[in-house]
Design an enzyme around this catalytic site. Structure first.
Site, mmCIF file in Angstrom:
data_model
loop_
_atom_site.group_PDB
_atom_site.id
_atom_site.type_symbol
_atom_site.label_atom_id
_atom_site.label_comp_id
_atom_site.label_asym_id
_atom_site.label_seq_id
_atom_site.Cartn_x
_atom_site.Cartn_y
_atom_site.Cartn_z
ATOM 1 C CE LYS A 1 -2.971 -2.595 3.114
ATOM 2 N NZ LYS A 1 -3.485 -2.520 4.543
ATOM 3 N N GLY A 2 2.069 1.237 0.612
ATOM 4 C CA GLY A 2 2.960 2.242 0.684
ATOM 5 C C GLY A 2 2.988 3.176 -0.565
ATOM 6 C CD GLU B 1 8.385 -0.295 -2.394
ATOM 7 O OE1 GLU B 1 7.308 0.131 -2.412
ATOM 8 O OE2 GLU B 1 8.767 -1.376 -1.853
ATOM 9 C CG ASP B 2 6.813 2.578 0.507
ATOM 10 O OD1 ASP B 2 7.649 1.944 -0.189
ATOM 11 O OD2 ASP B 2 5.975 2.246 1.454
ATOM 12 C CG ASP C 1 15.214 -0.662 5.205
ATOM 13 O OD1 ASP C 1 15.940 0.169 5.323
ATOM 14 O OD2 ASP C 1 14.778 -1.529 5.895
ATOM 15 C CE LYS D 1 14.605 3.879 6.686
ATOM 16 N NZ LYS D 1 13.787 2.967 7.709
ATOM 17 C CG PHE E 1 10.188 3.161 11.005
ATOM 18 C CD1 PHE E 1 10.663 2.130 10.389
ATOM 19 C CD2 PHE E 1 8.866 3.571 11.041
ATOM 20 C CE1 PHE E 1 9.674 1.258 9.870
ATOM 21 C CE2 PHE E 1 7.939 2.445 10.458
ATOM 22 C CZ PHE E 1 8.432 1.492 9.713
ATOM 23 C CG ASP F 1 2.485 0.744 7.323
ATOM 24 O OD1 ASP F 1 3.563 0.715 6.659
ATOM 25 O OD2 ASP F 1 2.264 0.006 8.083
ATOM 26 N NE ARG G 1 -0.707 1.646 4.803
ATOM 27 C CZ ARG G 1 0.321 1.040 4.637
ATOM 28 N NH1 ARG G 1 1.371 1.680 3.978
ATOM 29 N NH2 ARG G 1 0.476 -0.397 5.053
HETATM 30 P P1 IMP Z 1 13.443 -3.781 1.893
HETATM 31 O O1 IMP Z 1 12.646 -5.062 1.492
HETATM 32 O O2 IMP Z 1 14.046 -3.847 3.136
HETATM 33 O O3 IMP Z 1 14.038 -2.705 0.891
HETATM 34 O O4 IMP Z 1 12.057 -3.102 2.479
HETATM 35 C C1 IMP Z 1 11.441 -2.222 1.812
HETATM 36 C C2 IMP Z 1 9.842 -1.870 2.281
HETATM 37 O O5 IMP Z 1 10.158 -1.848 3.691
HETATM 38 C C3 IMP Z 1 9.327 -0.611 1.953
HETATM 39 O O6 IMP Z 1 8.395 -0.885 0.889
HETATM 40 C C4 IMP Z 1 8.492 -0.373 3.138
HETATM 41 O O7 IMP Z 1 7.202 -0.770 3.131
HETATM 42 C C5 IMP Z 1 9.309 -0.751 4.332
HETATM 43 N N1 IMP Z 1 10.059 0.244 4.838
HETATM 44 C C6 IMP Z 1 11.321 0.241 5.154
HETATM 45 N N2 IMP Z 1 11.340 1.419 5.907
HETATM 46 C C7 IMP Z 1 10.548 1.919 6.176
HETATM 47 C C8 IMP Z 1 10.392 3.213 7.034
HETATM 48 O O8 IMP Z 1 11.024 3.688 7.345
HETATM 49 N N3 IMP Z 1 8.967 3.291 7.249
HETATM 50 C C9 IMP Z 1 8.013 2.632 6.737
HETATM 51 N N4 IMP Z 1 8.128 1.531 6.004
HETATM 52 C C10 IMP Z 1 9.337 1.328 5.553
HETATM 53 MG MG MG Z 2 6.285 -0.767 0.814
#
Ligand code: IMP
Ligand code: MG
Length: 178
Positions: free
Chosen positions: A42-43, A98-99, A102, A130, A151, A158, A164
């Site tokens: 949803k992000g 994507e939002d 990470d 990030k 975060f 969220d 959100r």
């Molecule tokens: P990754 O697979 O570790 O890159 O995770 C990415 C997903 O983690 C994103 O699509 C977000 O949904 C969630 N995420 C990572 N960091 C944050 C944050 O600081 N706030 C909210 N959601 C986050």
């Molecule tokens: Mg996400």
């Protein structure tokens, strides 16, 4: 400002300006392409909605839901597709929206899925990056802002499904998630 927010990182105006720049860049790059935007719910819903309106080209829109987080704060490298896209990605120029990226696990996996399905090209547009948390190598073509390892919530993002709908992006007070 919401009481649970420690600090606003990007205001509504910061967001609008940056999204417009990204939209203009994507418009230039995809002028002769066959663009299919895949929005990761949803992000990415607000970012994708604003971004796609600022892309001045014909495009198709589809949605996916993938889980990588649950209610913890670190992704595992194993993702599952909860809701798949419906349009055929074969021979399309896929832009995954994507939002925030990470560790990179989610997008690394999804990019591979699109390539396996024979998309012509696969690129990523993320609003936030990030970068210092990255554990897999990922080529991100469009990124709004690089952010430090805190975060963040708002503009689609969220914490336990809350915040959100904040029109800005901010840091959540630490005592709320640690
Ligand atoms: P990754 O697979 O570790 O890159 O995770 C990415 C997903 O983690 C994103 O699509 C977000 O949904 C969630 N995420 C990572 N960091 C944050 C944050 O600081 N706030 C909210 N959601 C986050
Ligand atoms: Mg996400």
């Amino acid at each position: 400002m919401h009481n649970d927010i420690e600090k606003v990182l990007f205001t509504k105006e910061d967001i609008e300006n940056r999204v417009r720049e990204l939209g203009a860049k994507i418009t230039e790059d995809y002028i002769d392409k066959n663009l299919l935007c895949i929005v990761i719910l949803k992000g990415a819903m607000f970012f994708a909605s604003d971004l796609m309106k600022s892309i001045d080209l014909p495009l198709d829109i589809d949605f996916m839901i993938v889980s990588s987080y649950g209610s913890e704060t670190e992704s595992s490298g194993v993702i599952s597709i909860i809701k798949d896209s419906e349009l055929d990605v074969k021979d399309r120029d896929v832009l995954i929206i994507e939002d925030i990226i990470d560790t990179g696990n989610t997008l690394n996996k999804l990019t591979q899925v699109m390539k396996d399905r024979k998309a012509s090209t696969v690129e990523i547009a993320t609003f936030l990056d990030k970068k210092e948390r990255r554990i897999v190598n990922l080529d991100i073509k469009y990124s709004g802002f690089v952010v430090p390892d805190y975060f963040v919530v708002g503009y689609g993002m969220d914490f336990n499904e809350k915040y959100r709908n904040l029109p800005y992006i901010g840091y959540l007070k630490k005592e709320l998630y640690s």
